[in-house]
Design a protein around this motif. Structure first.
Motif, PDB file in Angstrom:
ATOM      1  N   LEU A   1      51.671  40.106  35.098  1.00 53.08           N
ATOM      2  CA  LEU A   1      50.839  38.835  35.747  1.00 53.08           C
ATOM      3  C   LEU A   1      50.700  37.836  34.897  1.00 53.08           C
ATOM      4  O   LEU A   1      51.242  36.785  35.152  1.00 53.08           O
ATOM      5  CB  LEU A   1      49.588  39.305  36.523  1.00 53.08           C
ATOM      6  N   ASP A   2      50.186  38.186  33.654  1.00 53.21           N
ATOM      7  CA  ASP A   2      49.918  37.094  32.658  1.00 53.21           C
ATOM      8  C   ASP A   2      51.487  36.436  32.325  1.00 53.21           C
ATOM      9  O   ASP A   2      51.545  35.083  32.433  1.00 53.21           O
ATOM     10  CB  ASP A   2      49.489  37.544  31.476  1.00 53.21           C
TER      11      ASP A   2
ATOM     12  N   VAL B   1      54.974  36.126  40.687  1.00 56.30           N
ATOM     13  CA  VAL B   1      53.443  35.910  40.515  1.00 56.30           C
ATOM     14  C   VAL B   1      53.047  36.819  41.519  1.00 56.30           C
ATOM     15  O   VAL B   1      51.962  37.750  41.389  1.00 56.30           O
ATOM     16  CB  VAL B   1      52.965  34.596  40.242  1.00 56.30           C
ATOM     17  N   ASN B   2      53.175  36.407  42.938  1.00 54.68           N
ATOM     18  CA  ASN B   2      52.652  37.251  43.971  1.00 54.68           C
ATOM     19  C   ASN B   2      52.853  38.615  43.981  1.00 54.68           C
ATOM     20  O   ASN B   2      51.814  39.496  44.244  1.00 54.68           O
ATOM     21  CB  ASN B   2      53.223  36.573  45.265  1.00 54.68           C
TER      22      ASN B   2
ATOM     23  N   ASP C   1      35.980  28.705  36.173  1.00 58.04           N
ATOM     24  CA  ASP C   1      36.911  29.635  35.300  1.00 58.04           C
ATOM     25  C   ASP C   1      38.434  29.180  35.705  1.00 58.04           C
ATOM     26  O   ASP C   1      38.671  28.695  37.025  1.00 58.04           O
ATOM     27  CB  ASP C   1      36.668  30.855  35.588  1.00 58.04           C
ATOM     28  N   ASP C   2      39.455  29.219  34.739  1.00 56.80           N
ATOM     29  CA  ASP C   2      40.743  29.212  35.298  1.00 56.80           C
ATOM     30  C   ASP C   2      41.279  30.425  35.833  1.00 56.80           C
ATOM     31  O   ASP C   2      40.573  31.634  35.693  1.00 56.80           O
ATOM     32  CB  ASP C   2      41.464  28.571  34.198  1.00 56.80           C
ATOM     33  N   ILE C   3      42.463  30.426  36.344  1.00 56.67           N
ATOM     34  CA  ILE C   3      42.837  31.498  37.096  1.00 56.67           C
ATOM     35  C   ILE C   3      43.129  32.875  36.097  1.00 56.67           C
ATOM     36  O   ILE C   3      42.699  33.748  36.301  1.00 56.67           O
ATOM     37  CB  ILE C   3      44.203  31.366  37.667  1.00 56.67           C
ATOM     38  N   SER C   4      43.503  32.641  34.826  1.00 52.98           N
ATOM     39  CA  SER C   4      43.580  33.734  33.917  1.00 52.98           C
ATOM     40  C   SER C   4      42.367  34.449  33.261  1.00 52.98           C
ATOM     41  O   SER C   4      42.267  35.579  33.177  1.00 52.98           O
ATOM     42  CB  SER C   4      44.547  33.165  32.551  1.00 52.98           C
ATOM     43  N   ASP C   5      41.154  33.669  33.291  1.00 57.03           N
ATOM     44  CA  ASP C   5      40.043  34.116  33.104  1.00 57.03           C
ATOM     45  C   ASP C   5      39.480  35.120  34.154  1.00 57.03           C
ATOM     46  O   ASP C   5      39.023  36.133  34.038  1.00 57.03           O
ATOM     47  CB  ASP C   5      38.908  32.980  32.848  1.00 57.03           C
TER      48      ASP C   5
ATOM     49  N   ASP D   1      52.603  32.492  32.962  1.00 58.07           N
ATOM     50  CA  ASP D   1      53.179  31.804  32.111  1.00 58.07           C
ATOM     51  C   ASP D   1      54.379  31.055  32.404  1.00 58.07           C
ATOM     52  O   ASP D   1      54.603  29.700  32.250  1.00 58.07           O
ATOM     53  CB  ASP D   1      52.846  32.437  30.800  1.00 58.07           C
ATOM     54  N   ALA D   2      55.363  31.934  32.971  1.00 58.74           N
ATOM     55  CA  ALA D   2      56.714  31.415  33.244  1.00 58.74           C
ATOM     56  C   ALA D   2      56.566  30.444  34.224  1.00 58.74           C
ATOM     57  O   ALA D   2      57.269  29.491  34.180  1.00 58.74           O
ATOM     58  CB  ALA D   2      57.493  32.566  33.468  1.00 58.74           C
TER      59      ALA D   2
END
Length: 143
Positions: A62-63, A91-92, A3-7, A67-68
């Motif tokens: 967070l999403d 992000v953190n 799974d990637d981070i967003s999932d 993305d940024a």
């Protein structure tokens, strides 16, 4: 795990949504509708809906932050510049906010969690005082 981070992060909201639905026995949209009609009917449901909304908002932030950051990293040479480092801090902070709100939702769903019984007793006492018109103890006017 592939799974990637967003999932993975979206699963936090999804898992807690499923737990809320199981706890109250209705779909989340039905629970939100019921709370919007009668906010005081079930204080636990009202609190859970409020914190779930905050959780979803923090997940959306967070999403956006991820993305940024990814967009900035794609344009970076081997060294990361200060604006990109600022995005990493964003992000953190978004992860911390999301995780904190997730913990509140989990706490609200756990009826045996420390402090929950005290909170329920306090609410019950507040509701029993709501019908009272005057002070709990007879008072005299000040001199």
């Amino acid at each position: 795990m592939s799974d990637d981070i967003s999932d993975t992060t979206e699963n936090v909201v999804g898992v807690l949504t499923a737990q809320i639905e199981a706890h109250f026995g209705v779909r989340m949209d039905q629970l939100k509708a019921a709370v919007s009609v009668a906010r005081t009917a079930n204080p636990d449901a009202t609190d859970v809906v409020k914190w779930h909304r905050l959780l979803a908002d923090s997940q959306a932030e967070l999403d956006r932050a991820e993305d940024a950051l990814l967009a900035a990293l794609e344009t970076q040479p081997s060294e990361v510049d200060n604006p990109t480092l600022g995005l990493a801090h964003r992000v953190n902070a978004a992860v911390a906010a999301r995780d904190g709100r997730a913990l509140v939702v989990r706490w609200l769903l756990d009826t045996d969690a420390p402090g929950r019984r005290d909170l329920a007793a306090e609410r019950l006492a507040r509701l029993s005082r709501a019908g009272r018109k005057g002070p709990a103890v007879q008072t005299s006017p000040p001199h």
